[in-house]
Enzyme design. Sequence first.
Site, PDB file in Angstrom:
ATOM      1  N   HIS A   1      17.500  27.789 -13.185  1.00 16.39           N
ATOM      2  CA  HIS A   1      18.132  28.926 -13.850  1.00 16.39           C
ATOM      3  C   HIS A   1      17.432  30.249 -13.518  1.00 16.39           C
ATOM      4  O   HIS A   1      16.211  30.355 -13.600  1.00 16.39           O
ATOM      5  CB  HIS A   1      18.123  28.723 -15.366  1.00 16.39           C
ATOM      6  CG  HIS A   1      18.785  27.465 -15.807  1.00 16.39           C
ATOM      7  ND1 HIS A   1      20.082  27.148 -15.486  1.00 16.39           N
ATOM      8  CD2 HIS A   1      18.333  26.413 -16.536  1.00 16.39           C
ATOM      9  CE1 HIS A   1      20.406  25.978 -16.015  1.00 16.39           C
ATOM     10  NE2 HIS A   1      19.348  25.499 -16.653  1.00 16.39           N
TER      11      HIS A   1
ATOM     12  N   LYS B   1       0.856  -1.190   0.000  1.00 15.91           N
ATOM     13  CA  LYS B   1       0.000   0.000   0.000  1.00 15.91           C
ATOM     14  C   LYS B   1       0.886   1.232   0.000  1.00 15.91           C
ATOM     15  O   LYS B   1       1.774   1.361   0.841  1.00 15.91           O
ATOM     16  CB  LYS B   1      -0.894   0.003   1.242  1.00 15.91           C
ATOM     17  CG  LYS B   1      -2.021   1.014   1.184  1.00 15.91           C
ATOM     18  CD  LYS B   1      -3.084   0.653   0.149  1.00 15.91           C
ATOM     19  CE  LYS B   1      -4.267  -0.042   0.772  1.00 15.91           C
ATOM     20  NZ  LYS B   1      -5.185  -0.586  -0.238  1.00 15.91           N
TER      21      LYS B   1
ATOM     22  N   THR C   1      -2.690  -5.498   0.520  1.00 13.84           N
ATOM     23  CA  THR C   1      -2.226  -4.125   0.739  1.00 13.84           C
ATOM     24  C   THR C   1      -3.093  -3.450   1.803  1.00 13.84           C
ATOM     25  O   THR C   1      -2.605  -2.602   2.543  1.00 13.84           O
ATOM     26  CB  THR C   1      -2.260  -3.317  -0.573  1.00 13.84           C
ATOM     27  OG1 THR C   1      -3.603  -3.121  -1.001  1.00 13.84           O
ATOM     28  CG2 THR C   1      -1.446  -4.016  -1.660  1.00 13.84           C
TER      29      THR C   1
END
Lengths: 327, 327, 327, 327
Positions: free
Chosen positions: C282, C27, C72
Amino acid sequence: MTASSPAGARPPGPARTTRLGQNQYGKAETRLVRVVRDGATHHIRDLNVSVALSGAMDAVHYSGDNSAVLTTDTTKNTVYAFAKEHGVASPEAFAVHLARHFVGSAPSIERARIRMEEYAWERIAAPSAEPGGPGTAPAPAPASDDKRHSFARTGRETRTTEVTFDGTAWQVISGLKDLVVMNTTDSEFWGFAKDPYTTLKETRDRILATEVTARWRHDWTGDAQDAPDWDDSWARARAELLAAFAGTYSLSLQQTLYAMGARVIEQLPDVAEIRLSLPNKHHFLVDLEPFGLKNDNEVYFAADRPYGLIEGTVLREGAEAAIAVTD
Amino acid sequence: MTASSPAGARPPGPARTTRLGQNQYGKAETRLVRVVRDGATHHIRDLNVSVALSGAMDAVHYSGDNSAVLTTDTTKNTVYAFAKEHGVASPEAFAVHLARHFVGSAPSIERARIRMEEYAWERIAAPSAEPGGPGTAPAPAPASDDKRHSFARTGRETRTTEVTFDGTAWQVISGLKDLVVMNTTDSEFWGFAKDPYTTLKETRDRILATEVTARWRHDWTGDAQDAPDWDDSWARARAELLAAFAGTYSLSLQQTLYAMGARVIEQLPDVAEIRLSLPNKHHFLVDLEPFGLKNDNEVYFAADRPYGLIEGTVLREGAEAAIAVTD
Amino acid sequence: MTASSPAGARPPGPARTTRLGQNQYGKAETRLVRVVRDGATHHIRDLNVSVALSGAMDAVHYSGDNSAVLTTDTTKNTVYAFAKEHGVASPEAFAVHLARHFVGSAPSIERARIRMEEYAWERIAAPSAEPGGPGTAPAPAPASDDKRHSFARTGRETRTTEVTFDGTAWQVISGLKDLVVMNTTDSEFWGFAKDPYTTLKETRDRILATEVTARWRHDWTGDAQDAPDWDDSWARARAELLAAFAGTYSLSLQQTLYAMGARVIEQLPDVAEIRLSLPNKHHFLVDLEPFGLKNDNEVYFAADRPYGLIEGTVLREGAEAAIAVTD
Amino acid sequence: MTASSPAGARPPGPARTTRLGQNQYGKAETRLVRVVRDGATHHIRDLNVSVALSGAMDAVHYSGDNSAVLTTDTTKNTVYAFAKEHGVASPEAFAVHLARHFVGSAPSIERARIRMEEYAWERIAAPSAEPGGPGTAPAPAPASDDKRHSFARTGRETRTTEVTFDGTAWQVISGLKDLVVMNTTDSEFWGFAKDPYTTLKETRDRILATEVTARWRHDWTGDAQDAPDWDDSWARARAELLAAFAGTYSLSLQQTLYAMGARVIEQLPDVAEIRLSLPNKHHFLVDLEPFGLKNDNEVYFAADRPYGLIEGTVLREGAEAAIAVTD
């Protein structure tokens, strides 16, 4: 040692406690749209290109000596110049051009990895004829068929490519991501292991939905004559993934994952390996009993988080795993 | 005054320096997937529903007295229950059901505004016949045509709806967002005003790309018999927007905006007003001269930010503007 | 072979063309907020937990046989139950608890990898005393110091942890991401390699800005007595990263990267290896000359894409690289 | 009518079925970083600036005649030039400069609205003295106190500003967004209305968490001498919002909203009106009983969607509402 001395090599000495490991650099996410004008009919490729270079880069890390560094700005320029010079026959072919160029472009550059995302567009259908209709009168340069240069983003899955070249060996990985699919039935989940923390109920009919990320590796050795038709190959792989997802009666998402991967390998002879990442996009049945209603698998809550995450590699028998496990 | 006294009205007094203005509340982004099973063929609606209620809400703001508050949890439950009870014929029709219900559902609720996003899916095409092909064998319950319950998100634009009802008057706004379109030619930009900060060069051939957000208001008074076929109407409006974008030789994005809006109004008799928001997704021609190459409108940099943003309303002659300017 | 047969093992046979490679499941993104009430003073931990398990999972992939699968959903339940039973002393300590539990929780589970993100909160400062001020009167349960249970997200970088256990060996990686830093001077870039695609000008004074992702591996063998104070260790590493970024006169971002990594290793004796990913955010100097203005390194355009991306590993002398290169 | 005729005004005639409504245009999201160098100590402002202009714009919409259009590119240039010429004393002061300039900059421009987001940075603390430490040796230009030009994004809430000017009247709105706050107790929710779709249980102790978006309008008429210290005013408003959130024993999020708004108005004499949008970021108590554990308000699931959304305006007595309801 002064790591920031402006020039010169890393001095040896007893105080040296660290050293440089794997490293790479380049310009990421250069957005390129390449137009080809075939008379009045235009064709486009819409790409997001990321370059990663590596090689003999000790000096720049140890002392800031940039003499071995082909700048990331240069790699960006090269992407644009090559798009003009060589065109973009396919993401894979374009990435091969770039990778071949970068290796050796400076003596220090020993390896290049080019990643691309490609976004899909479709032509806008010709408008229904509305002669004299305001707002669309074609002036000052009437075109007989305006849609030949008009496109809409399909918004569907993103096509991906990763090409790596070290001067000798090629690795070409094609793939896709953001492909969201759903089966509204023919999915069960039961017979799983139980421990003291297990509360999940078994189900014989659920929605199975996922967002497919897949990367498949081609058996291509760099011989231009043997290269697949990359566009055609990619379309075939996508179709096989969809067919396997839709056609598999699923007892678990792992089973579906394997079926999808196996089908690509079985149907595309030049694919040696595929890795899939499948989040289980849970759709929970809403309890409508408090309102006197029966929810017969009709009304679902589509949950965001958490989600199951199923990942796996499928290999052709005899092939070695080479796609990096990055998740 | 104690703003947090647990019950009771706002006490009057000389110290009162503030008062409540416009307010609303509700559950936002309830994710609903509604499945209709027509035998083995399934149909789905995938919605994101947001409810905003308002009315006689002084007490809860001034003193935390919740007796007039229908909870946001209840509005969520109602969305799911109505999806079962009434179905989702279209986002507009479903929103009308909800808005009519909420107004008067508690004595304090005087106005409801329902917003929906709808995500588009397409059926997964039948797999090419691969009898006995591994990975897709239909077991244990073979289906003759698996794709009838298998879908892929198209990923295209999101359909939107906003329905407002105050017990008397209806306002139904249909719309879309995330529709990305591009013309690779037939766009110019010149003749604009110059001031000391102007450096932009004029151009006679540029890419024009945008991401359309549009909302159009229907002349619908609440009479169920007169309601348009909402799905059909929406599809028509979308097609007209695309046709106008593709068919307009553009001298400015404002001109294209007006052409798009005007065309929807002219072609859909029940639309009184439309508002468009069109970011100018700049595609800058890359300067390839340093590399000895000529860029004849073939290689573009697709920029992220900043972007021009052009917004405007187009009205049917005689109609009053009623779509709120929210941007 | 029928990959989708509902039960039973993978049948052997001449037609077998594919096999399963590396796989894992669990999970992902279980959102946990753990409150500790120390009288009126509360403490919180805000985590996003992802579990990945692997082991003897052939059957579920080949045939959908889930008998080896700890669901899960169970892993999610375990996260919540352990948060109650064991508390969250630190992300690392909590992840160690979970990993130790999962390995062997079912016979098939041979390896567990736990990832966590932690979001930082700070206490809201006590309000300036405003006796009798409306809107904040403390009723019905006055507290002498309300802020003891009031928090604001700092929004700063995310703390990360990754703990892997295979029943024998431990790997504990601490880290951070989203740490955005800038030096407005003391950065140069010149002396780089030139090729025909190079147009970048050299500079002796530029802004250097990046968004730090760092992961560092501890020399910890699983002996509870030897465990570092994880919170203290993490704070120290963060401080060293910042100090190295701020304190390095930079001739290239690679040099700064190495300085940051080296400093963490030199100052934290139990760290064997660190990997950094530093996008060059940048900041381009805006040309103001057309307006008769001189831009003396004062006005910058902060660009989004493309960006340079500098990645590298720094190792303690004698240590083996073990952090996976996932980028 | 030909909406796309390249030049000329909208022709009158019987066929005219549409007209232009409210419209505006400009450059959105111009990213500006302004550095001020006070000797070795630098100061920065990091802004995202969006300009929207409106006025006599019929021709460009009806016929693509751009003669009245000051281009969005020019508005971007102006932002950068003004940052140099006038500096950025505060977002509000900078926006006032821009708005005053744009109105009348071309005869057609009658109204300007400037929006800004400001991102917060903090100075990086001086590194602990590590003489001789590698990786940070200050070369070639040693600085005694490097941190004077080194910054880290705090990541906290975003400051917002919106200034509108039509040549006569000013409207200055300050605000913030992304301010995430949580009370782990002193929040109840009960006594609400019930209808057949109500299932929510009442609670006497819950987590109250939200992400504050607030915009407050100043009583400022454009007289420079009367302008508040915008930075100081903003900091005070933020502190009052936090104090009111932390200090209010809450019976509903509406009550907390009102308390927050009222406190800002009461403590800042020049604020006439404030609008708040407060999503209820639900933290659900996890049911641990299946595991034999009691969850005494210690373990919570932080949910993503859906969420309650509470929005409202608080006005100073006597003030008219002027902040647009855009949600």
